[in-house]
Design a protein around this motif. Sequence first.
Motif: not given
Ligand code: G3I
Length: 484
Positions: A87-88, A91, A124, A128, A130-131, A170-171, A248, A250, A279, A309, A317
Amino acid sequence: MKTASAPDRRPPRSWRNRRTAVLAGAAGTLVAGLVLTMPNTASAATTLGASAAEQGRYFGTAVAAYKLSDNTYSTILNREFNMVTPENEMKWDATEPSQGQFSYGSADQIVNHAQSHGMRVRGHALAWHSQQPGWVQSLSGTALRNAMINHVTQVATHYKGKIYAWDVVNEAFADGSSGARRDSNLQRTGNDWIEVAFRTARAADPGAKLCYNDYNTDDWNQAKTQAVYRMVQDFKSRGVPIDCVGFQSHLNSGSPYPSNYRTTLSSFAALGVDVQITELDIEQANSTWYRNVVTDCLAVARCNGITVWGIRDSDSWRASQNPLLFDGNGNKKAAYDAVLAALNSGSTPPPTTAAPTTAAPTTAAPTTAAPTTAAPTTAPPTTTPPGNAGCTGTVTLNQWPGGFVATVRVTAGSSALSGWTVTVSLPSGSAVTNTWNAQASGSSGSVGFTNVSYNGSVAAGQSTEFGFQGTGTGPGSVQSCTAR
Ligand code: G3I
């Protein structure tokens, strides 16, 4: 590289055991060269992965490495799914937190789990907006372009041979009516950044399918969908190595299931790419929409599979929307039953090359730099003549200078198969280096591919797929398909 069936590509153990039992029960009556009538086990599949596999598809889920130690989570994962997407963990911020310092621990954990449980992996995502780690966010121009190329090379090389399909980019498109690329630091390095990423990924791992992945591209009439379509059309016409498009999906009240979803999937497929639902989640797990998505995927021969997802609503998410197939306690929801029923009643049509139902507008070719590497070509599928001992084989070849990936669809005739062997003839100097979902006999010249334990039983008129990778030139067609 292995020449035998890769054990890491097997479906879940529970399914293998079930199939082995079916085969063992029939073994006493098997006669080589004869086609036996077997019960149609397609309707008996009791898990998402097994049922999808019977349709020649996969059923996957996003996985978070830190949840693998959660027993409820991993029990459902191992039982139901045969494809995983980190999932992450793959990245850019996770895999290269500092420039040139690569960190694969969490992603490796997921890949290892998948391999040891017979699941494949969707990668994945390589590039991108993002991230991105902080150091990437502060780069621009040539420095960013080179950092992207190095990142794609390093990560795709690290996972070479272990990834079924990569979301290479991605995106990259904007929402709304503009049909434009999304503004981002990567986009500002030049409009060709996407094709550069694809060529770089192909060079690093020629065996992985390379996908473009996006959201809000489900509705065929949306400007964003049309813009991505035009990019894929342009890439195919210029030999940019793209193999698949990820949707995706969603879905929610703001982005509902569109009635033209199947048109979207089939129109992209008609460009000569695979399509994958990457997703999927649906607000309040609307069973009708889930069923429609599954049915639409099964109706499009090049729809390889579906990934949800997350597993439980609490893993999502968008947890407050309860959008997944299992509730927070890991119980199957009504949407799960709808998905399984749709998979079990599905059918797999033969590969199609039909033109899109609606012509997409065309745009002028981008004014970007010419390709820097030789382009692969994808040959149109070829089929063995019908009527040969109960099965036919269809090859889809992805060929590039010096190498190829062949995907072979084995289709039963009017009787069910209890086993099959496909033979291909490789040109002199070519060799098979890796095989999945089949057992290879030999690696050059005339090479036989025999079913493995879990895909020998094919109901009448149904199909299963296997694949192999090789050096040199791939086979343009199947020489023979022999039923057992
Ligand atoms: O791991 C940290 C943690 O240590 C911290 O305390 C916490 C505080 O916010 O954040 C944690 O990380 C988060 C991470 O997910 C793991 O849970 C990030 O903040 C958060 O931004 C991240 O979100 C992810 C998101 O992508 C980021 O863009 C989601 O899990 C994930 O499901 C989502 O997936 C995306 C696909 O990659 C692309 N398409 C859209 C999809 C949904 O947004």
